[in-house]
Enzyme design. Structure first.
Site, mmCIF file in Angstrom:
data_model
loop_
_atom_site.group_PDB
_atom_site.id
_atom_site.type_symbol
_atom_site.label_atom_id
_atom_site.label_comp_id
_atom_site.label_asym_id
_atom_site.label_seq_id
_atom_site.Cartn_x
_atom_site.Cartn_y
_atom_site.Cartn_z
ATOM 1 N N THR A 1 0.344 84.925 59.310
ATOM 2 C CA THR A 1 1.588 84.944 60.081
ATOM 3 C C THR A 1 2.047 83.519 60.354
ATOM 4 O O THR A 1 2.883 83.299 61.229
ATOM 5 C CB THR A 1 1.394 85.682 61.420
ATOM 6 O OG1 THR A 1 0.307 85.077 62.139
ATOM 7 C CG2 THR A 1 1.101 87.153 61.201
ATOM 8 N N HIS B 1 8.818 88.341 57.476
ATOM 9 C CA HIS B 1 8.823 87.216 58.430
ATOM 10 C C HIS B 1 9.415 87.663 59.775
ATOM 11 O O HIS B 1 10.367 87.077 60.281
ATOM 12 C CB HIS B 1 9.614 86.039 57.857
ATOM 13 C CG HIS B 1 9.210 84.724 58.451
ATOM 14 N ND1 HIS B 1 9.210 83.552 57.740
ATOM 15 C CD2 HIS B 1 8.782 84.382 59.701
ATOM 16 C CE1 HIS B 1 8.813 82.548 58.512
ATOM 17 N NE2 HIS B 1 8.547 83.038 59.710
ATOM 18 N N GLU C 1 9.458 82.483 49.635
ATOM 19 C CA GLU C 1 9.938 83.469 50.604
ATOM 20 C C GLU C 1 11.452 83.553 50.537
ATOM 21 O O GLU C 1 12.120 82.543 50.757
ATOM 22 C CB GLU C 1 9.501 83.063 52.014
ATOM 23 C CG GLU C 1 9.732 84.130 53.063
ATOM 24 C CD GLU C 1 9.175 83.750 54.432
ATOM 25 O OE1 GLU C 1 9.950 83.794 55.400
ATOM 26 O OE2 GLU C 1 7.993 83.380 54.516
ATOM 27 N N ARG D 1 -1.349 76.825 69.071
ATOM 28 C CA ARG D 1 -0.944 77.605 70.246
ATOM 29 C C ARG D 1 -1.101 79.097 69.979
ATOM 30 O O ARG D 1 -1.646 79.844 70.799
ATOM 31 C CB ARG D 1 0.508 77.270 70.599
ATOM 32 C CG ARG D 1 0.991 77.870 71.911
ATOM 33 C CD ARG D 1 2.445 77.540 72.145
ATOM 34 N NE ARG D 1 2.677 76.119 72.207
ATOM 35 C CZ ARG D 1 2.641 75.397 73.310
ATOM 36 N NH1 ARG D 1 2.355 75.973 74.462
ATOM 37 N NH2 ARG D 1 2.890 74.103 73.272
ATOM 38 N N ARG E 1 2.536 80.136 57.724
ATOM 39 C CA ARG E 1 3.475 79.721 56.690
ATOM 40 C C ARG E 1 2.872 80.024 55.325
ATOM 41 O O ARG E 1 1.686 79.794 55.090
ATOM 42 C CB ARG E 1 3.802 78.223 56.797
ATOM 43 C CG ARG E 1 4.662 77.859 58.006
ATOM 44 C CD ARG E 1 6.073 78.422 57.875
ATOM 45 N NE ARG E 1 6.946 78.025 58.971
ATOM 46 C CZ ARG E 1 7.128 78.713 60.079
ATOM 47 N NH1 ARG E 1 6.468 79.847 60.249
ATOM 48 N NH2 ARG E 1 7.952 78.295 61.023
ATOM 49 N N ALA F 1 7.246 88.438 62.567
ATOM 50 C CA ALA F 1 6.273 88.360 63.651
ATOM 51 C C ALA F 1 6.801 87.576 64.846
ATOM 52 O O ALA F 1 6.465 87.878 65.990
ATOM 53 C CB ALA F 1 4.969 87.725 63.153
#
Length: 355
Positions: A264, A313, A294, A185, A266, A315
């Site tokens: 952007t 993280h 992360e 998407r 994983r 975005a």
């Protein structure tokens, strides 16, 4: 998956139906406040009867069935309006909620808490993932534009050297080749927005046809071609067992010297050791909103490299963007109450493919 237009994120308020559906808010208190801002909550109250209990009201309980008040109300619930902090919707929960007809998620993926049994029951499932995807796509396009001028590396070097860089070493964006790894998407939203720029856009996805790629204004290529030809490569694949570490040392080695890798999606999709090696060499630049692990450990060399631009993280939907999730979800409740099809449905087939 189909990409909805931005206008799908907001829906005019519906007139109150004759019989309002009974809705339970299944999210933690922090989510409830951020997602259901006052004007969105007012819309929800007009169209639905909100049951007075939910997991957010009993933070000590991490299951629906672990709280007596929730258990008692599940038998009345027609719609679960879920969000961050929602307990698992298991077959036992479904058995306790015989009137449940829809699960509307005011956040991203439903896979972490919705059991596949919901589809066997014929329960409608909807997600606000498109509202969370939109800021990611916008963020990605911004980083692609800046990467064309190598703005991130040159900014870091400018601060260190206090000297203006030689413009002959700045490639510029005009005519650059941008590669999109994944027609998710978000990947499709990025492709759509890149039409406004003078770029060649490539895309690689095993579920995409050449005709579909052409309709998006992109060229469908295989993975090796994507990495070999791209000046800027942006990762948009979902995190699935088969995509963990898929961007390995071999693929990274195919990137041209001086190219830019953007992630952007994983962090675990990219082999962390191979990425660190490439970045430490200075051969490529990286723009990373996600990492593996992360957050990065304090001694990670990625934190200090001038050719690596890191963001924490962010975005996806943050701040006032989170209200979009509530707007979309309440729009779905309005459709449910009016007896019209949900606009952002997740089917059983979608469920098997999503992360």
């Amino acid at each position: 998956m189909r990409t909805e237009p931005d206008s799908a994120l907001t829906v005019p308020s519906a007139e109150p139906p004759a019989a309002r559906p009974k809705v339970m808010l299944a999210m933690n208190e922090s989510s409830r406040v951020r997602v259901l801002v006052p004007q969105v909550r007012a819309r929800l109250d007009r169209v639905a009867e909100i049951l007075p209990v939910g997991p957010g009201a009993a933070p000590e309980s991490n299951t629906f069935l672990g709280d007596a008040a929730i258990r008692d109300k599940l038998g009345e619930v027609e719609v679960l309006l879920t969000g961050w902090g929602c307990p698992a919707i298991t077959p036992d929960v479904l058995a306790a909620a015989p009137k449940l007809r829809a699960i509307i998620h005011a956040a991203g993926s439903v896979k972490g808490f919705v059991d596949p049994a919901v589809f066997d029951r014929g329960i409608q499932v909807s997600s606000a993932v498109v509202a969370n995807a939109l800021p990611v796509a916008e963020f990605t396009v911004a980083t692609i534009v800046l990467s064309g001028k190598r703005a991130f590396r040159l900014s870091a070097e400018y601060k260190l050297s206090r000297r203006k860089p030689d413009p002959s070493f700045i490639p510029g964006s005009y005519g650059s080749t941008v590669g999109l790894l994944g027609a998710s998407r978000i990947g499709r939203m990025v492709a759509e927005r890149l039409r406004a720029f003078d770029l060649e856009v490539l895309i690689s996805d095993p579920y995409l046809t050449a005709a579909e790629a052409a309709e998006m204004g992109t060229e469908l290529v295989d993975l090796d071609t994507l990495f070999t030809r791209s000046d800027i490569l942006s990762v948009h694949a979902p995190l699935l067992p088969e995509t963990v570490g898929m961007v390995d040392a071999r693929l990274l080695g195919l990137l041209q010297d001086g190219s830019v890798l953007i992630n952007t999606s994983r962090g675990r999709i990219i082999d962390a050791a191979a990425l660190e090696k490439e970045c430490r060499s200075g051969r490529i630049d990286a723009v990373l909103d996600v990492t593996d692990p992360e957050p990065l450990p304090p001694d990670s060399p990625l934190l200090d490299l001038p050719n690596v631009f890191l963001t924490p993280h962010l975005a996806g939907a943050v701040g006032n963007e989170v209200a979009r999730l509530g707007e979309l979800a309440v729009g779905e409740v309005e459709r449910f109450a009016a007896g019209t099809p949900l606009q952002h449905s997740i089917t059983a087939a979608d469920y098997r493919r999503i992360a």
